[in-house]
Motif scaffolding. Structure first.
Motif, mmCIF file in Angstrom:
data_model
loop_
_atom_site.group_PDB
_atom_site.id
_atom_site.type_symbol
_atom_site.label_atom_id
_atom_site.label_comp_id
_atom_site.label_asym_id
_atom_site.label_seq_id
_atom_site.Cartn_x
_atom_site.Cartn_y
_atom_site.Cartn_z
ATOM 1 N N LEU A 33 -8.897 -2.047 -2.019
ATOM 2 C CA LEU A 33 -7.951 -0.984 -2.407
ATOM 3 C C LEU A 33 -8.607 0.386 -2.250
ATOM 4 O O LEU A 33 -7.991 1.337 -1.739
ATOM 5 C CB LEU A 33 -7.510 -1.180 -3.859
ATOM 6 C CG LEU A 33 -6.433 -2.233 -4.109
ATOM 7 C CD1 LEU A 33 -6.355 -2.591 -5.594
ATOM 8 C CD2 LEU A 33 -5.069 -1.723 -3.625
ATOM 9 N N LYS B 173 -6.926 3.972 -2.371
ATOM 10 C CA LYS B 173 -6.121 3.807 -3.585
ATOM 11 C C LYS B 173 -7.020 3.666 -4.818
ATOM 12 O O LYS B 173 -8.034 2.975 -4.775
ATOM 13 C CB LYS B 173 -5.248 2.547 -3.479
ATOM 14 C CG LYS B 173 -4.227 2.605 -2.371
ATOM 15 C CD LYS B 173 -3.127 3.608 -2.677
ATOM 16 C CE LYS B 173 -2.144 3.726 -1.530
ATOM 17 N NZ LYS B 173 -1.182 4.809 -1.694
ATOM 18 N N LEU C 228 0.790 -1.251 0.000
ATOM 19 C CA LEU C 228 0.000 0.000 0.000
ATOM 20 C C LEU C 228 0.819 1.297 0.000
ATOM 21 O O LEU C 228 0.561 2.198 -0.823
ATOM 22 C CB LEU C 228 -0.948 0.024 1.197
ATOM 23 C CG LEU C 228 -2.324 -0.641 1.005
ATOM 24 C CD1 LEU C 228 -3.112 -0.572 2.305
ATOM 25 C CD2 LEU C 228 -3.107 -0.012 -0.137
ATOM 26 N N SER D 96 0.548 3.761 -6.415
ATOM 27 C CA SER D 96 0.008 5.052 -6.844
ATOM 28 C C SER D 96 -1.141 4.814 -7.819
ATOM 29 O O SER D 96 -1.330 3.711 -8.332
ATOM 30 C CB SER D 96 1.110 5.894 -7.489
ATOM 31 O OG SER D 96 1.640 5.206 -8.594
ATOM 32 N N ASP D 97 -1.917 5.874 -8.087
ATOM 33 C CA ASP D 97 -3.142 5.721 -8.877
ATOM 34 C C ASP D 97 -2.855 5.457 -10.352
ATOM 35 O O ASP D 97 -3.729 4.999 -11.081
ATOM 36 C CB ASP D 97 -4.025 6.972 -8.733
ATOM 37 C CG ASP D 97 -4.529 7.123 -7.301
ATOM 38 O OD1 ASP D 97 -4.364 6.146 -6.521
ATOM 39 O OD2 ASP D 97 -5.072 8.193 -6.961
ATOM 40 N N THR E 181 -5.577 2.589 -7.638
ATOM 41 C CA THR E 181 -4.728 1.737 -8.481
ATOM 42 C C THR E 181 -5.631 0.813 -9.306
ATOM 43 O O THR E 181 -6.589 0.250 -8.772
ATOM 44 C CB THR E 181 -3.793 0.888 -7.567
ATOM 45 O OG1 THR E 181 -3.227 1.758 -6.596
ATOM 46 C CG2 THR E 181 -2.719 0.197 -8.372
#
Ligand SMILES: NC(=O)c1ccc[n+]([C@@H]2O[C@H](COP(=O)([O-])OP(=O)(O)OC[C@H]3O[C@@H](n4cnc5c(N)ncnc54)[C@H](O)[C@@H]3O)[C@@H](O)[C@H]2O)c1
Length: 395
Positions: free
Chosen positions: A136, A141, A109, A113-114, A143
């Motif tokens: 997530l 997040k 985690l 990053s996105d 991601t």
């Protein structure tokens, strides 16, 4: 981001061949694994397990400099795509265990990053990809998440990754595109589906094989109990009769995937997947059948029995969930002295196949290694060869 891909669990049976193939296509690839020993072995140019063509290709990518190694979860932050290939066992209730996956994601985690995409490649129960997507998001997040299951045969992964169609799914269009682009580099064809379809597809591939093995194994037990050689019967039945071409030969249906994946469907169907449950009873009962059938004509107490081949399948060094070990346990419990031998598994307690043949009254083939095809079996030996691999096949 400096790297194309990070394979998490990349030193394992699924992760290593995939990472090597990706690196061979020029993708800058990191192997991240908590098993620092296995990572070290790979970095030295050796595979920790048998995988056809693996070491040659590993040597090439090491020379090229496209494969990198890490024991630090922070290494995922360097990669555009993160592929998860860690183990996904079932728990003591025969339910899929999520904690290893969520635990692994928790470790990653801080470094996600996105603009990255996670590709889940471990086998998961239906609904797990959606669950992890929510997990997530709960953790803040965005991601991307794709699910692209592995369907290759262990030992032939290097070849099959590059010759079999790849199933691709994702929880967003962007994730599907990233996964399609990635696997488009290594697979001849990409088949798109929903995450739920892909989860079922992978499990059905294994559960169906497991059920087929159970069907032939039950018929084997029936026919052998009637005093008829099943392999001989199969050969005669199949002669000039293509409709029977698909029936597999009998043998231990073992290893880390077939039963576990059948159990994932069993758990999904609220434990009502009767076919899967029966297949498990039959396949897991085969070692007991062999011992009980032998006991009809011999007393195990004081007898020496040899098990030829301990890996879970032929020409492999993998002993995970190998039924030959279950056979060993039952034979010992019945009072026999048991000798074990294997061509690839290293175990100091094992003996050579020659010594095993010389000292055992009864020889049971545990797994069909190719080397057994030319073994000369002394005439006075009782042999159980359900695989029909020995030159003189009797059972
Ligand atoms: N072996 C097969 O033939 C096969 C085929 C298809 C699918 N699968 C599936 O693939 C998955 C992996 O199977 P496998 O046989 O490669 O298992 P494996 O045990 O050989 O490899 C898993 C690797 O993950 C590493 N690992 C575990 N937790 C980790 C973590 N938190 N962070 C980083 N590394 C971690 C382990 O050290 C190990 O090297 C399972 O879901 C399995 O069902 C396996």
């Amino acid at each position: 981001m400096k790297k194309d891909v990070c394979v998490v669990g990349g030193a394992g049976h699924v992760g290593a061949p995939l990472a090597i193939v990706l690196a061979s296509k020029g993708l800058e690839t990191i192997i991240y694994d908590i098993n620092a020993n296995a990572t070290k072995v790979l970095a030295s140019g050796k595979l920790p397990f048998l995988e056809e063509g693996g070491e040659v290709l590993l040597g090439e990518v090491l020379k090229k400099g496209t494969l990198h190694f890490s024991s630090d979860p922070a290494s995922v932050q360097d990669a555009k795509v993160i592929i998860l290939t860690i183990g996904t066992p079932i728990d003591e209730f025969h339910n899929p265990s999520f904690s290893l996956l969520t635990g692994c994601i928790d470790q990653l985690l801080p470094y996600l990053s996105d603009d990255q995409t996670i590709v889940l490649r471990s086998t998961v129960a239906p609904g797990v990809t959606t669950f992890l997507d929510g997990y997530l998001k709960e953790k803040g997040k965005k991601t991307g998440l794709a699910f692209c299951p592995e369907r290759v045969v262990q030992g032939k992964a290097i070849e099959e990754i590059q010759t079999l169609p790849q199933l691709v799914s994702g929880t967003s269009r962007e994730a599907v595109k990233v996964a399609t682009d990635l696997f488009g580099r290594i697979a001849p064809e990409v088949v798109e589906m929903t995450t739920h379809e892909a989860e079922f597809a992978k499990l059905i591939c294994n559960a169906f094989r497991y059920i087929q093995f159970a069907a032939t194994n039950q018929l084997y037990m029936m026919v052998e109990s009637a005093g008829i050689n099943y392999s001989g019967l199969l050969a005669k039945m199949k002669k000039g009769y293509p409709r029977m071409g698909g029936i597999p030969g009998p043998g231990f249906a073992a290893g880390p995937c077939l039963m576990k994946d059948t159990m994932q469907l069993f758990a999904f169907e609220k434990h009502n997947f009767v076919l899967g449950q029966i297949a498990m009873m039959i396949n897991e009962g085969l070692p007991n059948f062999i011992v009980e059938n032998l006991a009809k004509s011999m007393n195990f107490r004081g007898a020496t029995v040899g098990i030829l081949g301990m890996a879970f399948k032929g020409d492999s060094d993998d002993i995970r969930d190998a039924l030959s070990y279950k056979l060993l346990k039952i034979l010992r419990f019945s009072g026999a002295k048991v000798l074990c031998s294997d061509e690839f598994v290293k175990d100091e307690s094992f003996v050579s196949k020659e010594r095993l043949l010389a000292e055992s009254e009864v020889v049971v083939v545990g797994v069909p290694h190719t080397a057994y095809k030319t073994l000369a079996i002394p005439q006075n030996k009782k042999v159980v060869d359900m695989w029909n691999i020995l030159p003189r096949a009797e059972s």
